[in-house]
Design a protein around this motif. Structure first.
Motif, PDB file in Angstrom:
ATOM      1  N   ILE A 116       4.376   1.119   5.468  1.00  0.00           N
ATOM      2  CA  ILE A 116       4.762   1.199   4.058  1.00  0.00           C
ATOM      3  C   ILE A 116       4.352   2.555   3.493  1.00  0.00           C
ATOM      4  O   ILE A 116       5.107   3.211   2.777  1.00  0.00           O
ATOM      5  N   GLY A 117       3.133   2.986   3.855  1.00  0.00           N
ATOM      6  CA  GLY A 117       2.652   4.281   3.370  1.00  0.00           C
ATOM      7  C   GLY A 117       3.566   5.406   3.798  1.00  0.00           C
ATOM      8  O   GLY A 117       3.956   6.253   2.992  1.00  0.00           O
ATOM      9  N   ILE A 118       3.937   5.412   5.095  1.00  0.00           N
ATOM     10  CA  ILE A 118       4.817   6.469   5.603  1.00  0.00           C
ATOM     11  C   ILE A 118       6.139   6.455   4.849  1.00  0.00           C
ATOM     12  O   ILE A 118       6.681   7.512   4.482  1.00  0.00           O
ATOM     13  N   PHE A 120       6.720   5.513   1.822  1.00  0.00           N
ATOM     14  CA  PHE A 120       6.516   6.093   0.491  1.00  0.00           C
ATOM     15  C   PHE A 120       6.473   7.620   0.565  1.00  0.00           C
ATOM     16  O   PHE A 120       7.077   8.313  -0.254  1.00  0.00           O
ATOM     17  N   ILE A 121       5.719   8.121   1.557  1.00  0.00           N
ATOM     18  CA  ILE A 121       5.570   9.571   1.674  1.00  0.00           C
ATOM     19  C   ILE A 121       6.928  10.217   1.917  1.00  0.00           C
ATOM     20  O   ILE A 121       7.295  11.197   1.267  1.00  0.00           O
ATOM     21  N   ASP A 124       9.060  10.334  -1.215  1.00  0.00           N
ATOM     22  CA  ASP A 124       8.665  11.284  -2.232  1.00  0.00           C
ATOM     23  C   ASP A 124       8.877  12.714  -1.774  1.00  0.00           C
ATOM     24  O   ASP A 124       9.253  13.567  -2.569  1.00  0.00           O
ATOM     25  N   ARG A 127      12.520  13.400  -2.116  1.00  0.00           N
ATOM     26  CA  ARG A 127      12.843  13.559  -3.537  1.00  0.00           C
ATOM     27  C   ARG A 127      12.424  14.945  -4.027  1.00  0.00           C
ATOM     28  O   ARG A 127      13.169  15.636  -4.701  1.00  0.00           O
ATOM     29  N   MET A 252      15.897  -2.930   4.435  1.00  0.00           N
ATOM     30  CA  MET A 252      15.594  -4.368   4.362  1.00  0.00           C
ATOM     31  C   MET A 252      16.777  -5.179   4.867  1.00  0.00           C
ATOM     32  O   MET A 252      16.627  -6.127   5.636  1.00  0.00           O
ATOM     33  N   PHE A 305      19.108 -11.940   0.877  1.00  0.00           N
ATOM     34  CA  PHE A 305      17.764 -12.455   1.145  1.00  0.00           C
ATOM     35  C   PHE A 305      17.775 -13.948   1.388  1.00  0.00           C
ATOM     36  O   PHE A 305      16.994 -14.460   2.194  1.00  0.00           O
TER      37      PHE A 305
ATOM     38  N   LEU B 114       4.215  -8.981  -0.223  1.00  0.00           N
ATOM     39  CA  LEU B 114       4.716  -7.728  -0.804  1.00  0.00           C
ATOM     40  C   LEU B 114       5.500  -7.961  -2.085  1.00  0.00           C
ATOM     41  O   LEU B 114       6.133  -7.055  -2.597  1.00  0.00           O
ATOM     42  N   LEU B 186       8.675  -9.963   0.040  1.00  0.00           N
ATOM     43  CA  LEU B 186       9.316  -8.815  -0.606  1.00  0.00           C
ATOM     44  C   LEU B 186      10.668  -9.230  -1.172  1.00  0.00           C
ATOM     45  O   LEU B 186      11.023  -8.894  -2.309  1.00  0.00           O
ATOM     46  N   GLU B 190      11.973  -9.337  -5.161  1.00  0.00           N
ATOM     47  CA  GLU B 190      13.204  -8.744  -5.658  1.00  0.00           C
ATOM     48  C   GLU B 190      14.100  -9.797  -6.301  1.00  0.00           C
ATOM     49  O   GLU B 190      14.688  -9.576  -7.352  1.00  0.00           O
ATOM     50  N   LEU B 311       9.275  -3.309  -7.419  1.00  0.00           N
ATOM     51  CA  LEU B 311       8.595  -3.295  -6.124  1.00  0.00           C
ATOM     52  C   LEU B 311       7.389  -2.364  -6.133  1.00  0.00           C
ATOM     53  O   LEU B 311       6.346  -2.689  -5.560  1.00  0.00           O
ATOM     54  N   LEU B 312       7.549  -1.213  -6.811  1.00  0.00           N
ATOM     55  CA  LEU B 312       6.457  -0.244  -6.824  1.00  0.00           C
ATOM     56  C   LEU B 312       5.186  -0.877  -7.365  1.00  0.00           C
ATOM     57  O   LEU B 312       4.081  -0.612  -6.895  1.00  0.00           O
ATOM     58  N   PHE B 315       3.505  -2.871  -4.731  1.00  0.00           N
ATOM     59  CA  PHE B 315       2.834  -2.009  -3.769  1.00  0.00           C
ATOM     60  C   PHE B 315       1.578  -1.398  -4.383  1.00  0.00           C
ATOM     61  O   PHE B 315       0.585  -1.202  -3.695  1.00  0.00           O
ATOM     62  N   LEU B 318      -1.084  -3.741  -3.904  1.00  0.00           N
ATOM     63  CA  LEU B 318      -1.492  -3.750  -2.502  1.00  0.00           C
ATOM     64  C   LEU B 318      -2.383  -2.552  -2.201  1.00  0.00           C
ATOM     65  O   LEU B 318      -3.395  -2.673  -1.497  1.00  0.00           O
ATOM     66  N   LYS B 373       4.763  12.575 -11.344  1.00  0.00           N
ATOM     67  CA  LYS B 373       5.827  12.089 -10.467  1.00  0.00           C
ATOM     68  C   LYS B 373       5.345  11.879  -9.042  1.00  0.00           C
ATOM     69  O   LYS B 373       6.084  11.374  -8.207  1.00  0.00           O
ATOM     70  N   MET B 374       4.119  12.335  -8.756  1.00  0.00           N
ATOM     71  CA  MET B 374       3.645  12.289  -7.374  1.00  0.00           C
ATOM     72  C   MET B 374       3.048  10.939  -6.994  1.00  0.00           C
ATOM     73  O   MET B 374       2.496  10.789  -5.921  1.00  0.00           O
ATOM     74  N   GLN B 375       3.116   9.976  -7.905  1.00  0.00           N
ATOM     75  CA  GLN B 375       2.535   8.652  -7.691  1.00  0.00           C
ATOM     76  C   GLN B 375       2.793   8.089  -6.301  1.00  0.00           C
ATOM     77  O   GLN B 375       1.861   7.734  -5.581  1.00  0.00           O
ATOM     78  N   LYS B 376       4.064   8.057  -5.912  1.00  0.00           N
ATOM     79  CA  LYS B 376       4.414   7.437  -4.640  1.00  0.00           C
ATOM     80  C   LYS B 376       3.776   8.165  -3.479  1.00  0.00           C
ATOM     81  O   LYS B 376       3.275   7.562  -2.547  1.00  0.00           O
ATOM     82  N   PHE B 377       3.813   9.494  -3.553  1.00  0.00           N
ATOM     83  CA  PHE B 377       3.244  10.282  -2.465  1.00  0.00           C
ATOM     84  C   PHE B 377       1.754   9.990  -2.337  1.00  0.00           C
ATOM     85  O   PHE B 377       1.235   9.774  -1.241  1.00  0.00           O
ATOM     86  N   GLY B 380       1.240   6.533  -0.899  1.00  0.00           N
ATOM     87  CA  GLY B 380       1.563   6.527   0.529  1.00  0.00           C
ATOM     88  C   GLY B 380       0.459   7.170   1.339  1.00  0.00           C
ATOM     89  O   GLY B 380      -0.002   6.612   2.343  1.00  0.00           O
TER      90      GLY B 380
END
Lengths: 328, 426
Positions: A116-118, A120-121, A124, A127, A252, A305, B114, B186, B190, B311-312, B315, B318, B373-377, B380
């Motif tokens: 999940i972390g990867i 997200f990285i 971003d 982006r 998904m 789903f 999730l 997850l 949604e 979803l964010l 996470f 989490l 804006k770097m929240q996700k990074f 992660g």
């Protein structure tokens, strides 16, 4: 009601096949990794998205050069596909090396969290790059293969409407099938394919049979990610506009397709992908009609789903999978 | 020098004195400065220091309560930024409570969920639908909106509804093993968001994408609660209740069964632990804390729409649990506080600072790289780094260690010993 559904059926079939082909190839990446590591590679959807962006970048770059316009578009596409597949394949290998290999003996929750972390990285970073270079993270690629074609289903029988599509649909479909068939050949007929099946079956015994397990897993990730990246290019060609967040939900759904076909089973993933694409298109076209206006097309994700949940409850091994008992 | 300092810190009283000085300085700084985020954060971090001081647990709790109820609200009331501090503190409380709920599911029972924010959404919507004229659209009886006193009942109702949602989600999910569970939850997260987003037709229940506005503020003894500093105390009381319950649950039979299921399902089943019941309870209890805080959230914001439950958000919760340490109550509290403050204060402060810098022409940082804006990074990177290098989190979970000898003595030789001692005494 039935008549209306039948009328729109040819168009639904065509759109569903295009979507299903994309799902099927992405699902292959999930199913291969799951088969060999019993790990859901959450980042796979993001690799697909990265592929779409790399492909679009190359298209824009190539189209900027003067001599390219004299070359047939199909050659440009093949070139872009190959380059993107190699790059995303390497990306997938890198992700495995950094985020999954050190955790191979950790509890199963931990690699899921890094995945999940990867993802997200990746989202971003893409982006950021897109926004930096073009000012907006939603990118529109050059329009290719836009000739309209029509199949006159109405001449077949008067209850059908005609279906129309762009040439890109044919290209997506043909490329996806070429990819799937060559993968099937690779897995079943070549030495590396045999090694992959052996590792998936029993990692320790495979290593005793002088199979380099780490290398085999790396190659699995390379191939899965290359396929995912190539599909990203196809997606960009077919739908035109891409953004960094397309990968997550599409990933998904591809995973749902893999489960539907039987996870770990290559042919199952292909079948599941096509089936899910068709079902989803059918649902988004006809849900309003079927439920008398209570549910509309916005519920098509819910539909996908619920398929997953139904499959997991009634046939957890999927359509083509074999049931397995858990060992202590 | 270093050694003498270390030796000095060994003593209990020196720790207490230093702690008092620290608290006094930071609260004075907070009280007298106009707006100082640093002082506010320092004062909050005194709670973390308190966790490590060598004192009895009861003393620590009393000091912590004094800090939370009296000193923090008082010290931050000095400047004009009082309400914004209290707002952040309330949000921290809400997120800590949710993270503790998720900690039951992920950390203790080992079920990766999730879509946890769905329960938060259920709680929030259950209050805001009935505290606005919205409910009149589909309820055949009663007059709506309900009065502000109903908030207190809805705290319980929100928890119960969320727990029921948890059980409903749990039933199909429990046939599924670990990693499928992640995807299914997850998906459910949604689905619930899509449902809330589209349930404005054919009957308008949730207001659809427009959300629900002007939720009736809660009332207590006829006083309506509107300001963040009032909600701060409400949140604090619920949070303390949550912490108390979670701590008690962890040491109970149920808590031990959760841990057994987490370590090995088959072995746990063989030891006679009912798998389905244990897992369902984990889902339901975890969800109920989240639902309760959802009610508070809806009342505090007075406006909710589906974009608060993406979803964010799931996470984010989490990340809080993983960062703090899965299964560790103090760790999760720390993790949730750190992430919430990072989100609400540090990142926004950094963003305005960077903006000022580039406005003044000192350096130019492109808009795309703005810290907000770097929240996700950041999330992660935190997830990957912690999973790879510190999978047990900031404050690792501790299992109570039992001394085998003592246990044996206390259980089998008890009678003999007491009689022996009596004989000697006589």
């Amino acid at each position: 009601m039935l008549l209306e559904m039948l009328q729109s059926l040819p168009q639904v079939l065509i759109d569903g096949l295009a979507l299903g082909a994309v799902y099927a190839v992405v699902a292959l990446g999930y199913t291969m990794v799951y088969g060999i590591l019993q790990l859901i590679n959450f980042a796979h959807g993001e690799i697909f998205m990265t592929g779409a962006f790399i492909g679009t970048t190359f298209f824009i770059l190539l189209m900027g050069m003067g001599w390219v316009s004299s070359v047939p578009q199909i050659f440009v596409l093949i070139l872009v596909l190959i380059v993107t597949a190699c790059l995303t394949g390497l990306l997938g290998m890198g992700i495995e090396r950094v985020a999954y290999r050190p955790l191979r003996n950790a509890p199963r929750l931990i690699p899921l969290i890094t995945a999940i972390g990867i993802s997200f990285i990746l989202q971003d970073v893409i982006r950021f790059i897109a926004e930096l270079s073009s000012g907006n993270y939603i990118v529109t690629g050059p329009s290719l293969f836009t000739d309209q074609m029509t199949i006159s289903f109405s001449s077949l029988s008067s209850i059908f409407n005609d279906a129309s599509f762009k040439t890109s649909f044919l290209i997506v479909l043909v490329t996806a099938f070429i990819l799937m068939i060559s993968l099937d050949y690779f897995i079943n007929r070549t030495k590396w394919g045999t090694a992959m099946r052996a590792v998936a079956l029993d990692r320790e015994t495979a290593s005793l049979m002088s199979i380099n397990v780490n290398k085999t897993i790396s190659i699995t990730f390379f191939i899965g990610s290359a396929l995912g990246g190539a599909t990203g290019v196809l997606f960009a060609v077919q739908y035109g506009t891409i953004d960094p967040f397309i990968g997550f939900i599409l990933g998904m759904k591809a995973f749902i397709a893999a489960v539907l076909g039987g996870i770990g089973n290559i042919r199952g993933a292909m079948l599941g992908g096509i089936l899910l694409g068709l079902l989803e298109m059918f649902a988004s076209a006809n849900l309003t009609l079927l439920t008398g206006g209570i549910f509309g097309a916005e519920y098509k994700d819910v539909f996908a789903f619920s398929i997953l949940i139904l499959v997991l409850i009634f046939k957890p091994e999927g359509l083509l999978g074999k049931p397995t008992a858990e060992k202590v | 020098m270093k050694e003498t300092l270390a030796k000095f810190l060994q003593y209990k009283w020196s720790q207490v004195i230093l702690f008092t000085v620290f608290v006094a300085v930071s609260s004075a700084a907070l009280f007298f400065s106009q707006k100082s985020v640093t002082a506010f954060l320092l004062l909050l971090s005194s709670l973390l220091i308190l966790h490590y001081i060598k004192l009895k647990n009861v003393t620590k709790w009393i000091i912590a309560l004094g800090l939370l109820f009296i000193l923090i609200p008082f010290a931050s009331s000095g400047g004009p930024a009082f309400q914004s501090y209290m707002d952040v503190a309330t949000m921290v409380g809400i997120y800590v409570s949710m993270a503790l709920g998720l900690n039951i599911v992920v950390g203790m029972a080992g079920l990766l969920d999730l879509g946890f924010v769905a329960f938060f959404a259920v709680g929030a919507y259950s209050y805001s639908i009935f505290a606005t004229p919205q409910a009149a659209n589909f309820m055949p009886f009663g007059t709506y909106p309900l009065g502000g006193e109903s908030f207190w009942i809805f705290l319980i109702i929100g928890g119960v509804v969320a727990a029921i949602a948890g059980v409903l989600i749990g039933i199909p999910v429990l046939r599924v093993k670990g990693d499928y569970l992640a995807i299914v939850t997850l998906g459910f997260g949604e689905i619930i968001r899509i449902l809330f987003n589209n349930a404005d037709k054919p009957v308008n229940i949730t207001g659809g994408a427009m959300g629900i506005a002007s939720v009736t503020p809660p009332e207590i003894f006829g006083i309506p609660l509107i300001f963040p500093n009032q909600f701060y105390f409400v949140t604090l009381v619920i949070l303390l209740f949550t912490i108390f319950t979670v701590l008690r649950l962890e040491r109970s039979k149920l808590g031990r069964s959760w841990k057994a299921v987490r370590e090995n399902e088959i072995a746990a089943q063989a030891m006679g632990i009912p798998l389905v019941k244990t897992k369902l309870l984990a889902f339901a209890l975890g969800a109920s804390f989240s639902g309760m805080m959802g009610v508070v959230f809806a009342a505090k914001q007075a406006f909710i729409d589906p974009t608060s439950f993406t979803l964010l958000e799931s996470f984010t919760i989490l990340v809080m649990v993983v960062l703090g340490g899965m299964g560790s109550v103090p760790g999760v509290i720390l993790g949730a506080a750190v992430i919430t403050i990072l989100n609400l204060q540090v990142l926004t402060e950094l963003a305005t600072w960077v903006n000022q810098l580039s406005f003044g022409g000192v350096i130019s940082i492109p808009e795309a790289l703005s810290p907000a804006k770097m929240q996700k990074f950041i999330f992660g990177a935190l997830l990957v780094a912690f999973a790879l290098y510190r999978p047990k989190g900031l404050i690792p979970a501790k299992n109570k260690i039992f001394d085998e000898k003592k246990l044996k003595e206390s259980s089998t030789h008890k009678d003999f010993k007491t009689t022996d001692q009596k004989k000697i005494q006589s």
